[in-house]
Design a protein around this motif. Structure first.
Motif, short mmCIF file in Angstrom:
data_model
loop_
_atom_site.label_atom_id
_atom_site.label_comp_id
_atom_site.label_asym_id
_atom_site.label_seq_id
_atom_site.Cartn_x
_atom_site.Cartn_y
_atom_site.Cartn_z
N ASN A 13 0.83 -1.21 0.00
CA ASN A 13 0.00 0.00 0.00
C ASN A 13 0.87 1.27 0.00
OD1 ASN A 13 -2.31 -1.51 0.01
ND2 ASN A 13 -2.59 -1.39 2.26
N LEU A 14 1.88 1.17 0.85
CA LEU A 14 2.77 2.33 0.95
C LEU A 14 3.39 2.66 -0.40
CD1 LEU A 14 4.61 4.43 2.32
CD2 LEU A 14 6.14 2.55 2.93
N LYS A 15 3.87 1.63 -1.05
CA LYS A 15 4.53 1.84 -2.34
C LYS A 15 3.56 2.44 -3.36
CE LYS A 15 6.54 -0.72 -6.15
NZ LYS A 15 6.90 -2.07 -6.62
N ALA A 16 2.37 1.88 -3.41
CA ALA A 16 1.38 2.37 -4.38
C ALA A 16 1.06 3.84 -4.12
CB ALA A 16 0.11 1.53 -4.29
N LYS A 17 0.84 4.19 -2.85
CA LYS A 17 0.46 5.56 -2.52
C LYS A 17 1.62 6.53 -2.81
CE LYS A 17 -1.93 8.27 0.94
NZ LYS A 17 -0.98 9.35 0.98
N LEU A 31 8.30 18.28 -4.23
CA LEU A 31 9.20 17.12 -4.25
C LEU A 31 9.94 16.97 -2.92
CD1 LEU A 31 10.34 14.86 -6.11
CD2 LEU A 31 12.24 16.40 -6.57
N ASP A 32 10.39 18.11 -2.39
CA ASP A 32 11.07 18.08 -1.09
C ASP A 32 10.13 17.58 0.00
OD1 ASP A 32 13.37 19.00 -2.25
OD2 ASP A 32 13.04 21.11 -1.72
N ASN A 33 8.87 18.04 -0.07
CA ASN A 33 7.87 17.57 0.90
C ASN A 33 7.68 16.07 0.81
OD1 ASN A 33 7.19 19.87 2.23
ND2 ASN A 33 5.63 20.48 0.72
N VAL A 37 8.07 13.18 3.72
CA VAL A 37 6.99 12.28 4.12
C VAL A 37 7.38 10.81 3.93
CG1 VAL A 37 4.62 11.54 3.59
CG2 VAL A 37 5.20 13.99 3.69
N TYR A 38 8.01 10.48 2.82
CA TYR A 38 8.18 9.07 2.49
C TYR A 38 9.57 8.50 2.76
CZ TYR A 38 3.57 9.14 0.41
OH TYR A 38 2.22 9.24 0.24
N LEU A 39 10.55 9.35 2.98
CA LEU A 39 11.89 8.77 3.12
C LEU A 39 12.66 9.22 4.36
CD1 LEU A 39 13.11 8.77 -0.61
CD2 LEU A 39 12.69 6.75 0.78
N ASN A 40 12.14 10.16 5.15
CA ASN A 40 13.00 10.57 6.27
C ASN A 40 12.89 9.60 7.45
OD1 ASN A 40 10.84 11.25 7.86
ND2 ASN A 40 11.43 13.40 8.12
N ARG A 41 13.54 9.93 8.58
CA ARG A 41 13.70 8.93 9.63
C ARG A 41 12.40 8.49 10.28
NH1 ARG A 41 17.26 9.95 14.17
NH2 ARG A 41 16.95 12.18 13.81
N SER A 42 11.41 9.39 10.27
CA SER A 42 10.13 8.99 10.89
C SER A 42 9.09 8.59 9.85
CB SER A 42 9.61 10.15 11.75
OG SER A 42 9.59 11.32 10.98
N GLU A 75 13.52 5.43 -3.57
CA GLU A 75 14.68 6.29 -3.79
C GLU A 75 14.97 6.49 -5.27
OE1 GLU A 75 17.00 5.46 0.45
OE2 GLU A 75 17.46 4.24 -1.32
N THR A 76 14.90 5.40 -6.04
CA THR A 76 15.14 5.51 -7.48
C THR A 76 14.11 6.42 -8.14
OG1 THR A 76 15.68 3.17 -7.31
CG2 THR A 76 15.71 4.13 -9.51
N GLN A 77 12.84 6.20 -7.77
CA GLN A 77 11.77 7.01 -8.37
C GLN A 77 11.92 8.48 -7.97
OE1 GLN A 77 9.75 6.11 -10.75
NE2 GLN A 77 10.73 4.09 -10.66
#
Ligand code: PHE
Length: 347
Positions: A13-17, A31-33, A37-42, A75-77
């Motif tokens: 689900n995470l990946k799809a969203k 993009l920075d946002n 949301v999707y890659l930082n530590r939390s 990360e690639t995307q």
């Protein structure tokens, strides 16, 4: 029994969203946002990593593998989205801020020489061709050089010909003419022959009007040597006037008086406005006064270091501003130093 969270499903689900959100992004800020949301530590993916130890032991390796794959994919995307946005911004720049190279350019303002400098340079050129070198002399003078050595003693009535700017220091004055340069030059060159012009600013304590300024240029001519005659004076000045104003221009000499020349004369040239017929420029006479001149006075030769028995010389003083005024029909000398570009731009 506690219900176990299906981490594999969460990952899916995470990946799809995440990827569907990423697709819609059009600028760097969004993009920075997204990255926060999707890659930082939390972020959710990091949360899932933390929860792996709670899953069934036999499922953990597969969840771990899956989580790594999803994280790498995000990360690639992210990288390719970043490239896409950069390109889009570039294309937009190129199309919107395009320079139309077919538009006519703006012509830059060009500087120019002041009218007075232009006339001076022409005088230098003509007289250089006739064998005269430029000699520079000071504008701040002593009473001795400006008057006494030029055969004008204190209290001599001829001093009234030059209204003088005095300074608070005794005998320090602004030169009232370029003639004191004659003495400086003679001191430097005697007993060698001299053939020079002395250009520069002179100062007079005058009431200013259309034909009087408190500062203006003069060009002094000086020739000293053996056998220099009044004929040399006349020939040199006539030739100068013809080269300056045209070969058809007539000149005449009138007797005059200067303390430092003997005999003294003034040269007139045919009025250039009316070709000698008489008009308001020449007050109906057909002639214009253009310079003062004469044979260097023996006393002045002696003061300069030459033996008047062996040497003779001629001198002349002309006013370049007056020459410019005659040539261009300028009717007020105050225009020269008023620095009004509307005047200066015309030359
Ligand atoms: N110095 C004189 C003046 O200013 C002009 C002049 C120069 C006359 C040289 C004769 C010789 O009026």
């Amino acid at each position: 029994m506690e219900e176990k969270k299906d981490l594999n499903l969460s990952l899916q689900n995470l990946k799809a969203k995440a990827l569907s959100d990423l697709e819609k992004i059009k600028d760097q800020v969004a993009l920075d946002n997204w990255k926060t949301v999707y890659l930082n530590r939390s972020s959710e993916i990091m949360q899932i990593f933390k929860e792996i130890p709670l899953a069934n032991p036999e499922e953990r390796p597969r969840i771990g593998q899956n989580a790594n794959i999803v994280k790498a994919e995000l990360e690639t995307q992210f990288e390719s989205a970043r490239e896409r946005i950069k390109q889009a911004a570039l294309t937009q720049n190129l199309t919107q801020d395009r320079v139309d190279v077919t538009l006519p350019g703006r012509i830059p303002e060009r500087g120019r020489l002041h009218i007075a400098s232009q006339t001076l340079q022409e005088i230098y050129r003509i007289l250089a061709e006739m064998g005269f070198q430029v000699y520079r002399s000071r504008e701040v003078e002593s009473d001795e050089y400006n008057f006494e050595l030029l055969n004008i003693p204190a209290h001599h009535p001829a001093r009234d010909l030059w209204d003088t700017f005095y300074t608070t220091k005794e005998s320090v004055i602004l030169r009232t003419h370029t003639s004191p340069g004659q003495i400086h030059a003679m001191h430097e060159f005697a007993p060698e022959p001299v053939r020079i012009i002395l250009p520069g600013m002179v100062y007079r304590y005058e009431q200013m009007d259309a034909s009087h300024e408190i500062q203006f240029n003069q060009v002094e001519l000086l020739a000293v040597g053996e056998n220099i005659t009044f004929g040399d004076l006349r020939g040199t000045l006539e030739e100068f006037v013809k080269r300056m104003f045209g070969s058809g221009v007539e000149t005449r000499l009138r007797p005059s008086y200067f303390p430092f020349t003997e005999p003294s004369a003034e040269m007139d040239m045919q009025c250039i406005a009316c070709q000698g017929k008489g008009c308001n420029v020449c007050s109906g006479t057909g002639w214009l006064e253009i310079l003062g001149c004469g044979m260097v006075h023996p006393v002045v030769l002696k003061n300069g270091g030459y033996d008047p028995q062996r040497f003779s010389g001629f001198a002349a003083g002309l006013g370049p501003e007056r020459i410019s005024m005659l040539r261009y029909g300028i009717d007020d000398i105050r225009n020269f130093w008023a620095n009004d570009v509307r005047f200066l731009q015309q030359f």
